[in-house]
Design an enzyme around this catalytic site. Structure first.
Site, PDB file in Angstrom:
ATOM      1  N   ILE A 115       0.850  -1.197   0.000  1.00  0.00           N
ATOM      2  CA  ILE A 115       0.000   0.000   0.000  1.00  0.00           C
ATOM      3  C   ILE A 115       0.886   1.248   0.000  1.00  0.00           C
ATOM      4  CG2 ILE A 115      -1.915   1.172   1.149  1.00  0.00           C
ATOM      5  CD1 ILE A 115      -2.497  -1.715   0.193  1.00  0.00           C
ATOM      6  N   HIS A 155       0.146  -7.542  13.052  1.00  0.00           N
ATOM      7  CA  HIS A 155       1.303  -8.375  12.713  1.00  0.00           C
ATOM      8  C   HIS A 155       1.376  -9.541  13.700  1.00  0.00           C
ATOM      9  CE1 HIS A 155       5.204  -9.247  10.899  1.00  0.00           C
ATOM     10  NE2 HIS A 155       5.643  -9.531  12.119  1.00  0.00           N
ATOM     11  N   ASP A 186       7.477  -3.235   8.949  1.00  0.00           N
ATOM     12  CA  ASP A 186       7.025  -3.623  10.293  1.00  0.00           C
ATOM     13  C   ASP A 186       7.819  -2.910  11.377  1.00  0.00           C
ATOM     14  OD1 ASP A 186       5.331  -5.404   8.971  1.00  0.00           O
ATOM     15  OD2 ASP A 186       6.760  -7.053   9.109  1.00  0.00           O
ATOM     16  N   PRO A 191      -6.929 -53.936  35.753  1.00  0.00           N
ATOM     17  CA  PRO A 191      -7.859 -54.869  36.399  1.00  0.00           C
ATOM     18  C   PRO A 191      -7.108 -55.731  37.405  1.00  0.00           C
ATOM     19  CG  PRO A 191      -7.316 -55.617  34.184  1.00  0.00           C
ATOM     20  CD  PRO A 191      -6.635 -54.295  34.359  1.00  0.00           C
ATOM     21  N   GLU A 242       4.008 -54.352  40.194  1.00  0.00           N
ATOM     22  CA  GLU A 242       4.693 -53.867  38.990  1.00  0.00           C
ATOM     23  C   GLU A 242       3.823 -52.871  38.225  1.00  0.00           C
ATOM     24  OE1 GLU A 242       7.747 -54.142  35.730  1.00  0.00           O
ATOM     25  OE2 GLU A 242       7.764 -54.778  37.816  1.00  0.00           O
ATOM     26  N   ALA A 243       2.717 -53.352  37.668  1.00  0.00           N
ATOM     27  CA  ALA A 243       1.872 -52.475  36.839  1.00  0.00           C
ATOM     28  C   ALA A 243       1.181 -51.415  37.692  1.00  0.00           C
ATOM     29  CB  ALA A 243       0.849 -53.312  36.085  1.00  0.00           C
ATOM     30  N   GLY A 244       0.620 -51.840  38.820  1.00  0.00           N
ATOM     31  CA  GLY A 244      -0.082 -50.884  39.679  1.00  0.00           C
ATOM     32  C   GLY A 244       0.849 -49.820  40.215  1.00  0.00           C
ATOM     33  N   SER A 278      -8.458 -52.941  49.436  1.00  0.00           N
ATOM     34  CA  SER A 278      -8.256 -52.990  50.883  1.00  0.00           C
ATOM     35  C   SER A 278      -7.746 -51.659  51.422  1.00  0.00           C
ATOM     36  CB  SER A 278      -7.259 -54.091  51.235  1.00  0.00           C
ATOM     37  OG  SER A 278      -5.947 -53.716  50.839  1.00  0.00           O
ATOM     38  N   CYS A 331     -18.327 -55.444  48.823  1.00  0.00           N
ATOM     39  CA  CYS A 331     -17.732 -54.362  49.623  1.00  0.00           C
ATOM     40  C   CYS A 331     -18.600 -53.977  50.810  1.00  0.00           C
ATOM     41  CB  CYS A 331     -17.518 -53.122  48.753  1.00  0.00           C
ATOM     42  SG  CYS A 331     -16.620 -53.417  47.235  1.00  0.00           S
ATOM     43  N   LYS A 379      -7.811 -67.880  53.233  1.00  0.00           N
ATOM     44  CA  LYS A 379      -8.023 -66.851  54.257  1.00  0.00           C
ATOM     45  C   LYS A 379      -9.363 -67.053  54.971  1.00  0.00           C
ATOM     46  CE  LYS A 379      -5.194 -63.136  52.284  1.00  0.00           C
ATOM     47  NZ  LYS A 379      -5.182 -61.783  51.688  1.00  0.00           N
ATOM     48  N   SER A 407     -14.380 -60.377  56.677  1.00  0.00           N
ATOM     49  CA  SER A 407     -14.068 -61.691  56.085  1.00  0.00           C
ATOM     50  C   SER A 407     -14.030 -61.618  54.572  1.00  0.00           C
ATOM     51  CB  SER A 407     -15.098 -62.733  56.511  1.00  0.00           C
ATOM     52  OG  SER A 407     -16.351 -62.492  55.872  1.00  0.00           O
TER      53      SER A 407
END
Length: 902
Positions: A90, A106, A142, A598, A632-634, A651, A707, A757, A805
Site C-alpha cells: 500500500i 502483525h 514492520d 484390572p 509392577e503395573a499398579g 483394601s 464391599c 483366608k 471376612s
C-alpha cells in the site's frame, strides 16, 4: 470515525464484522481481486452490507501510486485505515492520508520476527512466547510505533495452524477492535519500537523449507512444525520429495521398531512404526512425524508409508450414491470455477484454500449426520473419488484406521462361543507385554487354567500412559463436543447390552460369579452406569459468582469444570466389570482418558470391554487396559508423573500405600473405596421375614465378596434365637454349585488364596469362643467353594467381630432389648464406615439411627440397594470420594476460576 478496511481473508472479514457491530462507519473495503472465480470473504461480506468494495490488482506502478486508485480512495474521506491482513503493498500516500493514520496487525511480538512469515519463524526459533502486535504504519518494514501487544504461551507441538486458530486469530480480532476503540477515545499510545532484539526473516517458500539434518531433534521438530502446513518441511528419500507434518517430541513409551526409511544426510535412518515415522536428530533424540505428503501431493499417515496401496474400490449402495451426489453438489458450491466435478477433480488443484477445507468438512458433517470427519481427512483424500471412498468407509464404520487385529482365546461355554482378548490394550491396539510375559488366569469353579494373559511391565505402563496423554492432549476425544462424547458412551452401553450374555459368562468363568446374578448385577448395572453418565456429558457446568467490583470498572467471575487429564483406575476382583464401569464411566463422561489395571486374578471382562470400546468408536488411546501385578503395573501407574488421578477400590492397607505413592510422585488426586465392616441392626419390631431375607442377602450376596456386605449383625435379644433358626433354615436351602447352572445361588470363591483366608478366619472365630452354627469349611469338591457360614455369640473383642471376612460368613451378636444407644455405640466402634443397615417398623427410631450411624450409606428395611444415581462411598478408613451419582463426576473434574474486568 470513518474507517477504510484494507485487507483480505477470514481474518479481515471478522475484523470488518466486529467493527460494524461496534457501530463504526466503514466507508470502503479494499481487497484482492477474485481468484479462480472466487471472491475474498472480506469483499463478499462488505458487498452484503452495501459497503463500496474495491479490488485493485495493484496500487502503484514503477514505484508511484496510480492516480485513479488514489482518487477513488480519497473520495471516501476515511479518517483511519485498518489493515488486518494485507498481502498488497500500500503506497504511503494512502497510509498517511487519514487524520488518524493507519494501523496494521502483525502476528509476532515486534520487533521480533519482522517480515511476512512471522508465525513460521516464531515456531522455527522455538520461541516460548508468541503473540501479535498492532502498530502504526510507517515507511519501514514492520517498524512503526507500537499501539498494542498481546502474548501467549507456545505449546510444544504447536503448528502454524494451531497457534493461529487458538490465539492469533480470535484474540487478534479482539485486539484490532480494541485498538480502534482506543484511537476513537483518543487513548491510543505510540511507543517507538526498540531495535534491540529486532529480527527480520524472509518469506518461507517450498524451496527454502528443506530439512537440515545436522541439528538436534528439537530443532528438527521446530523446523517441521514451523512449516506446517505451508510451505511444508521436506526431505529427499526413496527417490522423491517427502513433506512431513504433525511432528511431536512426545515419544514417551515409543520403541523405534519397524521398517527403516533411509534419509540422505540424516544422522540415522527413520523408522516407520505403528505410531508414525520416528526421526532422529544428531543428538540421538527421537521425534515422531504422523503424516507424510508424497511428491504427487497425496497425503498419508506416516505409519502407512510402506504399505501397498489399497486399490480396491467400494461398490456403493443406492443410499450411498445419493450421498455422493449431495457431496458433489457441495464441491461445486465450494469450487465455482470447476464446471463439472468428476472423479479425478482435485480439491486443491481446483483452487480450494484452507478455509474451504473447513467449509467442506462442516457441510459434509451436517449432510451425513455428524460423521466423524476431520480437516486432515481432506488432505488425505484430495480427489473427489478418493474423498467419497474415504467418506463411505467412515459411514460404514470400516475405515482402515478403525480396524484392529485381535488374537482371541475361544471357548465353547454356556452354549456360547466366547471370543476373549488376552493381550494388553494400548492406544487402540491389542499387544503383547514387554518380553512377551504372561500369567495364567484360573477358573475358580474347577481350578483349571482358562488362558494365558499378557503381564504388563513398567515399560508397558509407560506406553499406555503416553497413549492416554496423547489422546487427551492431541486426539479427537478433546475436540468433539460433550454431546458427541455422550453419544459414544451410549453406543458403548448398547454394545455391552448386545454382548451381555457373553460378558456374564466370562464373569462366571473368570470370577466365579453366579451367571444369573452376573447378568443382572455385574453386567446389568455396568450397562446402566454407562447410560447414566452418558447423559451427564453435556450437563457438566460451572457457575457465575458475584464478587466485589473493581470500581469504577466491573467484574465477572465464572467457574469452569474441566477434565483432569490421564487417570489411573485400579479395580478389584469381586465385581470386575461393574467396578470398572462405576469409575470409568464417570471418568470418561468428564472428558478424561484412562489407564485401567484390572485385578490380576480377573482380567478377562476388562479386555472384552476394551474390544467393545473399539467397536463403539471410542478414539484410540482414550481407554487403555494393562492386566498385571499390583507391585509392577499398579505401582508404575502410581509413580507415573503424567497420571493426574487415581481411582481405587480395594483394601484399606493398599489404599494407604496408594495415598503415600500418589503424594510422593506428583500429588495425584485420589479417591478410595476401601474395606468395610458394615453393621446391620435388627430390632424386635421389624418385619422378621423380610429381615431374615435381607439379612441373608446382606451377607451371602455374591458369595460374600461384596464391599458393603454386613460384616456384623446385631440382633435384639427377644428375637435373636428365632432369627438364627430361620437363617440356618434358609442357608440349608442354598444350592452350591457351578455358577453357570441356572439354579445355583452360591458359587466358588474368587481364587484359592482367598479361600485359604476364609478357612483361617473361621478357625480363629472358633478358637476365640464364637459359636459356629453351620458352615466354616471348604466344600469337598473341585474348585474354590466355601460353605455359607453362621457364627453366633460373637463378642466385641473377637477378631471376627472387628475384621472383614469378605466372604460368606454371617457374624451375629446380641444386644439388650430397647438399648438403642448401646447398640449404636457398638456398631460405630470400628475404623470402617462404608455401609450400614437397620430393620425396624419405628420410623422415628430408623431416622435417629440413620443420623447416628457413621457410614457412607445407611439402608433402612432393605440392603444392597445401590443405584447408579445414588452416590456411593465410605467414611473413616473405608476411604473417601464417591462412585455413582453426580458426585462421582467431581472426582474426575477440576474447577478453574476465571475473572474478567470490563
Amino acid at each position: 470515525m470513518k474507517i477504510a478496511v484494507i485487507g483480505q481473508s477470514l481474518f479481515g472479514q471478522e475484523v470488518y464484522c466486529h467493527l460494524k457491530k461496534e457501530g463504526y462507519e466503514v466507508v470502503g473495503v479494499f481487497t484482492v481481486p477474485d481468484k479462480n472465480g472466487k471472491a475474498d470473504p472480506l469483499g463478499l461480506e462488505a458487498e452484503k452490507d452495501g459497503v463500496p468494495v474495491f479490488k485493485f490488482p495493484r496500487w502503484r506502478e514503477k514505484g508511484r501510486v496510480l492516480p485513479d486508485v488514489l482518487a477513488k480512495y480519497q473520495a471516501l474521506g476515511a479518517e483511519l485505515n485498518v489493515l488486518p491482513f494485507c498481502s498488497q503493498f500500500i503506497p504511503m500516500e494512502v497510509i498517511n492520508a487519514p487524520r488518524h493514520g493507519s494501523i496494521i496487525y502483525h502476528p509476532s511480538l515486534l520487533p521480533r520476527h519482522r517480515g511476512a512469515s512471522a508465525i513460521n519463524w516464531t515456531l522455527i526459533h522455538g520461541d516460548k512466547k508468541g503473540g501479535f502486535t498492532i502498530f502504526w504504519a510507517d515507511d519501514g518494514l514492520d517498524t512503526g510505533d507500537l499501539l498494542l501487544q498481546r502474548e501467549c504461551e507456545i505449546l510444544p507441538d504447536d503448528t502454524v495452524s494451531t497457534l493461529y486458530n487458538r490465539f492469533l486469530f480470535p484474540e487478534g480480532i479482539k485486539g484490532m477492535v480494541q485498538a480502534v476503540r482506543l484511537i476513537a477515545e483518543g487513548k491510543a499510545p505510540r511507543v517507538p519500537q526498540p531495535e534491540e532484539g529486532a529480527t527480520y526473516e524472509g518469506i518461507q517458500k517450498k524451496e527454502t523449507a528443506k530439512i537440515n539434518w545436522e541439528q538436534p531433534a528439537e530443532a528438527i521438530h521446530n523446523w517441521i512444525r514451523g512449516n506446517d502446513k505451508v510451505p511444508g518441511a521436506w526431505t529427499e528419500a526413496c527417490g522423491q520429495k517427502l513433506t512431513f507434518f504433525n511432528s511431536t517430541l512426545n515419544t514417551a513409551g515409543l520403541v523405534p521398531e519397524g521398517e527403516a526409511l533411509p534419509i540422505p544426510g540424516a544422522h540415522r535412518p527413520g523408522v516407520v512404526t505403528k505410531a508414525g515415522l520416528i526421526l532422529f536428530g544428531n543428538d540421538d533424540r527421537m521425534l515422531l512425524v504422523k503424516n507424510i505428503q508424497l511428491e504427487d501431493g497425496k497425503m498419508m499417515p506416516a505409519s502407512h508409508f510402506f504399505r501397498a496401496e489399497d486399490n480396491s474400490t467400494l461398490e456403493l449402495t443406492e443410499a450411498e450414491l445419493a450421498t455422493m451426489e449431495a457431496v458433489r453438489s457441495a464441491w461445486k458450491r465450494i469450487l465455482p470455477n470447476v464446471l463439472e466435478v468428476e472423479d479425478s477433480t482435485d480439491f486443491f488443484k481446483s483452487g480450494a484454500a484452507s478455509v474451504d477445507v473447513v467449509r467442506l468438512v462442516e457441510e459434509v458433517k451436517e449432510l451425513c449426520d455428524g460423521v466423524e470427519l476431520e480437516n486432515e481427512d481432506v488432505y488425505m483424500a484430495t480427489t473427489f473419488k478418493d474423498f467419497i471412498q474415504l467418506l463411505v468407509r467412515k459411514l460404514r464404520g470400516d475405515d482402515k484406521e478403525g480396524e484392529c487385529i485381535i488374537d482371541y482365546v475361544e471357548k465353547e461355554v454356556n452354549k456360547l462361543t466366547l471370543r476373549m482378548p488376552h493381550q494388553l490394550f494400548i492406544g487402540g491396539t491389542f499387544v503383547d507385554a514387554e518380553g512377551a510375559k504372561t500369567f495364567e488366569t484360573i477358573n475358580p469353579t474347577d481350578g483349571s487354567v482358562i488362558c494365558q494373559v499378557a503381564l504388563a511391565q513398567a515399560s508397558d505402563v509407560d506406553k499406555a500412559v503416553a497413549a492416554a496423554k496423547d489422546a487427551f492432549e492431541n486426539g479427537l476425544w478433546g475436540k468433539i463436543s460433550a454431546r458427541d462424547r455422550g453419544r459414544l458412551l451410549y453406543r458403548l452401553a448398547d454394545l455391552m447390552e448386545q454382548h451381555q450374555e457373553e460378558l456374564a459368562t466370562i464373569e462366571a468363568l473368570d470370577a466365579g460369579a453366579v451367571y444369573t446374578l452376573a447378568l443382572k448385577t455385574h453386567v446389568g448395572m455396568s450397562i446402566q452406569t454407562f447410560r447414566y453418565f452418558a447423559g451427564w456429558c453435556d450437563k457438566i457446568q460451572g457457575s457465575t459468582i458475584p464478587i466485589n467490583q473493581a470500581r469504577p470498572n466491573r467484574n465477572l467471575t465464572l467457574t469452569r469444570k474441566e477434565p483432569i487429564g490421564v487417570c489411573g483406575i485400579i479395580i478389584p476382583w469381586n465385581y470386575p466389570l461393574m467396578m470398572l464401569s462405576w469409575k470409568t464411566a464417570a471418568c470418561l463422561a468428564a472428558g478424561n482418558t484412562v489407564v485401567i489395571k484390572p485385578a490380576q486374578v480377573t482380567p478377562l471382562t476388562a479386555l472384552k470391554f476394551a474390544e467393545l470400546s473399539l467397536k463403539a468408536g471410542i478414539p484410540k488411546g482414550v481407554i487403555n487396559i494393562i492386566p498385571g501385578s499390583g507391585s509392577e503395573a499398579g505401582q508404575s501407574l502410581l509413580d507415573h508423573p503424567d497420571v493426574r488421578k487415581i481411582g481405587f477400590t480395594g483394601s484399606t492397607e493398599v489404599g494407604k500405600h496408594i495415598m503415600k505413592s500418589s503424594a510422593v510422585s506428583n500429588l495425584k488426586k485420589v479417591s478410595l473405596e476401601l474395606g468395610g465392616k458394615s453393621p446391620l441392626i435388627i430390632f424386635a419390631d421389624c418385619d422378621l421375614s423380610k429381615a431374615v431375607q435381607m439379612g441373608m442377602s446382606s451377607v451371602f450376596f455374591n458369595k460374600g465378596e461384596n464391599c458393603i456386605a454386613a460384616g456384623r449383625l446385631f440382633v435384639e435379644d427377644s428375637i435373636h434365637d428365632q432369627f438364627v433358626q430361620k437363617v440356618v433354615e434358609e442357608v440349608k436351602k442354598m444350592k452350591i454349585g457351578n455358577p453357570l447352572d441356572r439354579d445355583t445361588n452360591h458359587g466358588p470363591q474368587n481364587h484359592q488364596a482367598h479361600l485359604r483366608k476364609l478357612i483361617e478366619y473361621c478357625q480363629r472365630g472358633v478358637k476365640e469362643g464364637a459359636t459356629l452354627v453351620c458352615g466354616g469349611n471348604q466344600v469337598p469338591r473341585p474348585g474354590f467353594f466355601f460353605e455359607p457360614t453362621v457364627f453366633t455369640d460373637v463378642e466385641d473383642h473377637m477378631f471376627i467381630a472387628k475384621e472383614e471376612s469378605f466372604g460368606p460368613v454371617m457374624v451375629i451378636s446380641r444386644f439388650a432389648d430397647g438399648d438403642v444407644d448401646a447398640v449404636l455405640s457398638r456398631a460405630n466402634a470400628t475404623e470402617f464406615g462404608l455401609a450400614s443397615g437397620v430393620f425396624t417398623r419405628d420410623i422415628s427410631k430408623a431416622l435417629y439411627i440413620s443420623d447416628k450411624l457413621e457410614a457412607g450409606t445407611v439402608f433402612i428395611n432393605t440392603y444392597n440397594k445401590t443405584d447408579v444415581a445414588a452416590p456411593f462411598g465410605g467414611f473413616k478408613q473405608s476411604g473417601f470420594g464417591k462412585d455413582l451419582g453426580e458426585a462421582a463426576l467431581n472426582e474426575y473434574l477440576r474447577i478453574k476460576t476465571v475473572t474478567f474486568e470490563y
